[in-house]
Scaffold this motif. Structure first.
Motif, PDB file in Angstrom:
ATOM      1  N   ASN A 169       0.736  -1.360  -0.099  1.00  0.00           N
ATOM      2  CA  ASN A 169      -0.038  -0.021   0.244  1.00  0.00           C
ATOM      3  C   ASN A 169       1.082   1.139  -0.113  1.00  0.00           C
ATOM      4  OD1 ASN A 169      -1.961   1.931   0.343  1.00  0.00           O
ATOM      5  ND2 ASN A 169      -3.021   1.070   1.961  1.00  0.00           N
ATOM      6  N   PHE A 170       0.942   2.068  -1.243  1.00  0.00           N
ATOM      7  CA  PHE A 170       1.809   3.225  -1.238  1.00  0.00           C
ATOM      8  C   PHE A 170       0.907   4.451  -0.982  1.00  0.00           C
ATOM      9  CE2 PHE A 170       3.815   0.002  -4.064  1.00  0.00           C
ATOM     10  CZ  PHE A 170       4.955   0.001  -3.478  1.00  0.00           C
ATOM     11  N   ALA A 171       0.024   4.230  -0.164  1.00  0.00           N
ATOM     12  CA  ALA A 171      -0.876   5.718   0.160  1.00  0.00           C
ATOM     13  C   ALA A 171      -0.109   6.550   0.806  1.00  0.00           C
ATOM     14  CB  ALA A 171      -2.130   5.210   0.998  1.00  0.00           C
ATOM     15  N   ALA A 172       0.856   6.094   1.598  1.00  0.00           N
ATOM     16  CA  ALA A 172       1.563   7.168   2.471  1.00  0.00           C
ATOM     17  C   ALA A 172       2.573   7.879   1.426  1.00  0.00           C
ATOM     18  CB  ALA A 172       2.311   6.556   3.658  1.00  0.00           C
ATOM     19  N   CYS A 173       2.857   7.080   0.524  1.00  0.00           N
ATOM     20  CA  CYS A 173       4.100   7.678  -0.401  1.00  0.00           C
ATOM     21  C   CYS A 173       3.773   8.916  -1.294  1.00  0.00           C
ATOM     22  CB  CYS A 173       4.607   6.752  -1.564  1.00  0.00           C
ATOM     23  SG  CYS A 173       5.472   5.217  -0.695  1.00  0.00           S
ATOM     24  N   SER A 174       2.202   9.163  -1.504  1.00  0.00           N
ATOM     25  CA  SER A 174       1.735  10.513  -2.296  1.00  0.00           C
ATOM     26  C   SER A 174       1.882  11.488  -1.332  1.00  0.00           C
ATOM     27  CB  SER A 174       0.027  10.112  -2.343  1.00  0.00           C
ATOM     28  OG  SER A 174      -0.493   9.998  -1.132  1.00  0.00           O
ATOM     29  N   TYR A 175       2.157  11.385   0.160  1.00  0.00           N
ATOM     30  CA  TYR A 175       2.384  12.512   0.765  1.00  0.00           C
ATOM     31  C   TYR A 175       3.778  12.839   1.058  1.00  0.00           C
ATOM     32  CZ  TYR A 175      -2.630  11.940   2.386  1.00  0.00           C
ATOM     33  OH  TYR A 175      -3.553  11.762   2.243  1.00  0.00           O
ATOM     34  N   ALA A 176       4.704  12.057   0.452  1.00  0.00           N
ATOM     35  CA  ALA A 176       6.181  12.043   0.189  1.00  0.00           C
ATOM     36  C   ALA A 176       6.499  12.770  -0.945  1.00  0.00           C
ATOM     37  CB  ALA A 176       6.843  10.653   0.785  1.00  0.00           C
ATOM     38  N   GLY A 177       5.639  13.045  -1.768  1.00  0.00           N
ATOM     39  CA  GLY A 177       6.215  13.573  -3.123  1.00  0.00           C
ATOM     40  C   GLY A 177       6.208  12.626  -4.229  1.00  0.00           C
ATOM     41  N   LEU A 178       5.580  11.256  -3.969  1.00  0.00           N
ATOM     42  CA  LEU A 178       5.813  10.234  -4.841  1.00  0.00           C
ATOM     43  C   LEU A 178       4.312  10.260  -5.480  1.00  0.00           C
ATOM     44  CD1 LEU A 178       8.018   7.871  -3.456  1.00  0.00           C
ATOM     45  CD2 LEU A 178       8.557   9.512  -5.220  1.00  0.00           C
ATOM     46  N   SER A 179       3.547  11.067  -6.052  1.00  0.00           N
ATOM     47  CA  SER A 179       2.228  11.094  -6.370  1.00  0.00           C
ATOM     48  C   SER A 179       1.650   9.945  -7.308  1.00  0.00           C
ATOM     49  CB  SER A 179       1.994  12.605  -7.108  1.00  0.00           C
ATOM     50  OG  SER A 179       2.491  12.647  -8.070  1.00  0.00           O
ATOM     51  N   ASP A 180       2.741   9.433  -7.960  1.00  0.00           N
ATOM     52  CA  ASP A 180       2.386   8.326  -8.917  1.00  0.00           C
ATOM     53  C   ASP A 180       2.265   6.993  -8.215  1.00  0.00           C
ATOM     54  OD1 ASP A 180       4.899   8.750  -8.427  1.00  0.00           O
ATOM     55  OD2 ASP A 180       5.509   7.938 -10.745  1.00  0.00           O
ATOM     56  N   LEU A 181       2.542   7.019  -7.112  1.00  0.00           N
ATOM     57  CA  LEU A 181       2.544   5.852  -6.160  1.00  0.00           C
ATOM     58  C   LEU A 181       1.596   6.253  -5.036  1.00  0.00           C
ATOM     59  CD1 LEU A 181       6.332   4.840  -5.666  1.00  0.00           C
ATOM     60  CD2 LEU A 181       4.580   3.663  -6.985  1.00  0.00           C
ATOM     61  N   SER A 182       0.350   5.790  -5.483  1.00  0.00           N
ATOM     62  CA  SER A 182      -0.767   6.028  -4.658  1.00  0.00           C
ATOM     63  C   SER A 182      -1.913   4.870  -4.803  1.00  0.00           C
ATOM     64  CB  SER A 182      -1.383   7.457  -5.026  1.00  0.00           C
ATOM     65  OG  SER A 182      -1.864   7.451  -6.202  1.00  0.00           O
ATOM     66  N   ASP A 226      15.263  16.067  -6.179  1.00  0.00           N
ATOM     67  CA  ASP A 226      15.497  17.502  -6.317  1.00  0.00           C
ATOM     68  C   ASP A 226      15.486  18.131  -5.258  1.00  0.00           C
ATOM     69  OD1 ASP A 226      12.882  17.391  -6.797  1.00  0.00           O
ATOM     70  OD2 ASP A 226      12.951  18.713  -8.439  1.00  0.00           O
ATOM     71  N   LYS A 227      14.559  17.477  -4.188  1.00  0.00           N
ATOM     72  CA  LYS A 227      13.896  18.251  -2.991  1.00  0.00           C
ATOM     73  C   LYS A 227      14.659  17.659  -1.787  1.00  0.00           C
ATOM     74  CE  LYS A 227       9.418  19.379  -4.938  1.00  0.00           C
ATOM     75  NZ  LYS A 227       8.036  19.004  -4.897  1.00  0.00           N
ATOM     76  N   ALA A 228      14.958  16.631  -1.688  1.00  0.00           N
ATOM     77  CA  ALA A 228      15.491  15.960  -0.407  1.00  0.00           C
ATOM     78  C   ALA A 228      16.366  14.701  -0.792  1.00  0.00           C
ATOM     79  CB  ALA A 228      14.295  15.361   0.473  1.00  0.00           C
ATOM     80  N   MET A 229      17.188  14.472  -0.015  1.00  0.00           N
ATOM     81  CA  MET A 229      18.044  13.171  -0.151  1.00  0.00           C
ATOM     82  C   MET A 229      18.135  12.617   0.967  1.00  0.00           C
ATOM     83  SD  MET A 229      21.118  14.434  -2.719  1.00  0.00           S
ATOM     84  CE  MET A 229      20.788  15.214  -4.531  1.00  0.00           C
ATOM     85  N   PHE A 230      18.005  11.166   1.278  1.00  0.00           N
ATOM     86  CA  PHE A 230      18.059  10.400   2.560  1.00  0.00           C
ATOM     87  C   PHE A 230      19.033   9.065   2.271  1.00  0.00           C
ATOM     88  CE2 PHE A 230      14.160  12.364   2.298  1.00  0.00           C
ATOM     89  CZ  PHE A 230      13.970  13.236   3.402  1.00  0.00           C
ATOM     90  N   ALA A 231      19.501   8.794   3.228  1.00  0.00           N
ATOM     91  CA  ALA A 231      20.382   7.325   3.193  1.00  0.00           C
ATOM     92  C   ALA A 231      20.367   6.719   4.681  1.00  0.00           C
ATOM     93  CB  ALA A 231      21.891   7.781   2.623  1.00  0.00           C
ATOM     94  N   ASN A 232      20.583   5.499   4.533  1.00  0.00           N
ATOM     95  CA  ASN A 232      20.670   4.619   5.884  1.00  0.00           C
ATOM     96  C   ASN A 232      21.310   3.517   5.498  1.00  0.00           C
ATOM     97  OD1 ASN A 232      19.617   3.913   8.384  1.00  0.00           O
ATOM     98  ND2 ASN A 232      18.413   2.508   7.572  1.00  0.00           N
ATOM     99  N   VAL A 233      22.114   3.065   6.637  1.00  0.00           N
ATOM    100  CA  VAL A 233      23.002   1.867   6.314  1.00  0.00           C
ATOM    101  C   VAL A 233      22.289   0.695   6.834  1.00  0.00           C
ATOM    102  CG1 VAL A 233      25.503   1.134   7.107  1.00  0.00           C
ATOM    103  CG2 VAL A 233      25.110   3.667   6.261  1.00  0.00           C
ATOM    104  N   THR A 234      21.946  -0.134   6.419  1.00  0.00           N
ATOM    105  CA  THR A 234      21.308  -1.409   6.971  1.00  0.00           C
ATOM    106  C   THR A 234      22.304  -2.397   7.042  1.00  0.00           C
ATOM    107  OG1 THR A 234      20.683  -2.229   4.730  1.00  0.00           O
ATOM    108  CG2 THR A 234      19.110  -0.612   5.937  1.00  0.00           C
TER     109      THR A 234
END
Length: 702
Positions: free
Chosen positions: A427-440, A559-567
């Protein structure tokens, strides 16, 4: 100094021996420096398995201790010691250069083939000069007048051996690990090239002393003569109907009675050598199995990281500490209480200590097994799902629901006999609020995996539809392994994007991020504290990458944000490398009691004319010991490394029981006072009759 009537003749200490000692230091640096990193080179660069690398390592060691027979024959029968050392040193250097060249990718030569050829030439070179160098040093003295000076020479010679070994075992792993070359984070070609340079220095040093050397002409090979005599005796025994007191007496029709009696005495000692290869089977695994064991442990010591192959330097360091302690303290006390007071008793105890060292190594391995990653195995498929987006994704896989957090992963092990297919809903509903409107909305699909494989999937713009075969095993060198998995938003498509791992603002690893979304291969870095950068912007500070850990850097770029995590895919090493120290201490104590004492025993118990034969026999026990390791490693008689260590320990205990029983029946040869040795280091003295010991091996030479 010798008095002749009113004349006193003084013999100066021969300056030539300093060239020989310098030659030995450089040669031992070259040999041990190369050998220290050899097994890791076989595993990490040539991509042999641990078992195959162990086999190659011990096959090489076996040849090193077989070729002294060739060297002794060349020196005694054809070339003499000087030419044999010089010519075979050149062969040795060519082998070192070939090995270094094989580790340099730009040369484009077949790495495996040239590496094996280089190792064969090195074995021929170092093995061939092994019985010659120390004996050539002995030739520089006038005996018995310079007996004390000769003792001093061998002390210096012995120090050169161990100091060269100690220094190179510490230095070459640094060249291997801390220097980057040819686009790799390691530099095995340099680690092999430095020993090659030392071999060149060894040759130059040796040749510079030529004008000072006492060079004796070849006088015939004792080993060859003995072989002919024994062969003739066996032939005549089966052909003749006469009953003789000893089967070798049948050879008296062609060979001198004195030679036959000397061979009989030598065979008594050589019979005792039969159980001895098992000691070397254990001892020489310091450079193979124990080094591989160290790669799975934590070497962090404050700001210093002890490398797995550097652990081998414990042996020469402890040797230099233990020998004076044993000679000045332990042995005198044992002699007073009549306990462990004969050479064969010392050797028996030394062998038992080697067995005990392997019991300790097996116990350490059992503790290590608890820290090993769960590897893909038959009947089980490993599945991981990574989320490189900057939003949490609720997922149902089969009947299990969970929330896959942003920049993290979910892991599952599924029993299957072949291939497993699991339905999923994301469920990608949360991703529409993260700027990924095509994943809703919800996306359905299938995750597949195969038994005995680790398959990793990643969330993309269209669902969970990207996968690759993952690597969960620790790296062969023990260094941290890093994979990069970065999602690039459509706003950055067509632009150059990169990820950097930096230490103190210095770039350690730069990776061009693929806009089509592709996982990188595993890359090794040194353990330490790092910062993660995306397009030169710091997105993750003070990340600790530890020995043995396998990490996936999961990132998101727009172009708005960049994130990274080391798993952390595989947990880093937790058991410290210093837990190996007890087994090194015990086996080095065993070496002092077994090897040093055994060399002296072989030298003193041999007839004057047979000393080279006994030294050759001693070296062959090392060769056969390495052959035992090859057989057991190839046979795979046990299911785990810990059980293999226990197997070696058990065989060693049984072997020493047999040796102890054989030793009880042995009657020692009483030596004349002038033939006795000072201490346990064998000294190749010319007898009063003028006979020369043709072959000598120092303690290092086994």
């Amino acid at each position: 100094m010798v008095e002749r009537g009113n004349q006193v003749k003084t013999y100066k200490y021969p300056k030539s021996v300093f060239f020989i000692v310098g030659n030995e230091f450089c040669e031992r640096f070259s040999y041990y420096g190369m050998r220290a990193v050899l097994v890791l080179y076989l595993v990490n660069i040539l991509k042999y398995s641990n078992d195959t690398s162990t086999v190659i390592y011990h096959a090489f060691s076996m040849l090193v201790y077989f070729f002294p027979l060739i060297g002794a024959m060349l020196a005694d029968s054809v070339l003499g010691k000087f030419k044999t050392i010089m010519y075979l040193s050149i062969v040795y250097t060519i082998g070192q250069l070939l090995l270094s060249a094989s580790a340099a990718p730009p040369l484009g030569i077949p790495a495996r083939e040239f590496s094996i050829l280089g190792l064969i030439l090195i074995a021929l070179g170092t093995g061939g000069i092994k019985p010659c160098v120390a004996a050539f040093g002995g030739d520089q003295f006038v005996l018995p007048q310079q007996e004390q000076q000769l003792t001093m020479f061998f002390s210096l010679f012995y120090f050169a051996i161990n100091s060269g070994s100690l220094l190179s075992t510490f230095v070459t792993p640094i060249f291997r690990n801390d220097v980057a070359c040819f686009g790799d984070n390691s530099c095995y070609s340099l680690a092999f090239f430095v020993p090659a340079v030392l071999m060149v220095c060894s040759i130059v040093t040796f040749v510079l002393g030529k004008c000072l050397y006492t060079i004796k002409a070849p006088e015939g090979n004792v080993v060859l003569n003995v072989t002919k005599c024994i062969s003739h005796g066996i032939y005549k025994k089966f052909k003749s109907k006469k009953v003789r007191q000893h089967w070798l007496d049948h050879a008296d029709d062609e060979y001198d009675t004195k030679l036959i009696e000397d061979i009989k005495e030598s065979l008594r000692v050589l019979t005792l050598f039969i159980p001895l290869p098992f000691f070397w089977a254990l001892f020489d695994q310091q450079g193979s199995r124990w080094t591989i064991q160290a790669t799975k442990m934590n070497g962090q010591m404050g700001d210093f990281v002890l490398k797995p192959d550097q652990m081998q330097m414990a042996n020469p360091l402890l040797i230099l500490i233990f020998i004076p302690i044993f000679e000045s303290c332990l042995y005198p006390v044992c002699a007073k209480i009549h306990f462990i007071n004969t050479p064969l008793r010392k050797m028996t105890v030394g062998g038992l200590l080697a067995g005990l060292a392997f019991v300790v190594s097996a116990l350490v391995e059992l503790q290590l097994e608890k820290t090993y990653p769960i590897m893909p195995s038959p009947g089980v498929a490993q599945l991981r799902v990574f989320n490189p987006l900057n939003c949490n994704v609720p997922i149902m896989i089969g009947n299990e629901s969970f929330t896959l957090e942003a920049l993290n992963f979910h892991e599952r092990h599924v029993e299957t006999e072949n291939t497993v297919n699991l339905n999923y809903t994301a469920n990608f509903a949360a991703c529409s609020y993260a700027g990924l409107s095509d994943l809703s909305g919800k996306v359905n699909g299938v995750l597949s995996g195969t038994e005995a494989n680790a398959t990793s999937w990643a969330v993309t713009r269209t669902g969970i539809d990207y996968n690759y075969i993952d690597a969960v095993n620790k790296t062969g060198s023990g260094n941290p392994g890093v994979r990069v998995l970065v999602y690039v938003d459509k706003s950055l498509k067509g632009k150059p994007n990169n990820l950097s791992i930096k230490s103190n603002a210095q770039s350690i690893l730069d990776f061009k991020v693929n806009p089509t979304f592709e996982a990188s291969h595993i890359m090794e870095v040194d353990p330490g504290i790092y910062d993660i950068y995306l397009n030169n912007a710091a997105v993750k500070k003070s990340v600790s990458l530890k020995l043995g850990g396998v990490y996936t850097i999961v990132g998101y770029m727009s172009d708005k944000a960049m994130f990274a995590n080391v798993t952390t895919v595989t947990q880093p090493n937790s058991l410290h490398m210093m837990w190996l120290l007890p087994q090194y201490v015990i086996i080095t104590m065993g070496e002092v009691m077994f090897s040093v004492t055994g060399l002296a025993f072989a030298f003193t118990q041999a007839p004057v004319s047979m000393k080279s034969l006994l030294q050759a026999g001693w070296l062959l026990t090392v060769a056969f010991g390495n052959l035992i390791v090859v057989i057991i490693a190839e046979g795979a008689f046990v299911s785990s490394q810990a059980m293999e260590f226990f197997l070696f320990a058990g065989l060693m205990f049984v072997d020493m029981l047999i040796f102890g029983l054989m030793a009880m029946a042995y009657k020692y040869v009483e030596l004349p006072a002038e033939d006795e040795l000072n201490g346990d280091i064998p000294i190749p003295l010319e007898s009063k009759q003028g006979n020369e010991n043709k072959s000598f091996a120092s303690d290092d030479e086994k």
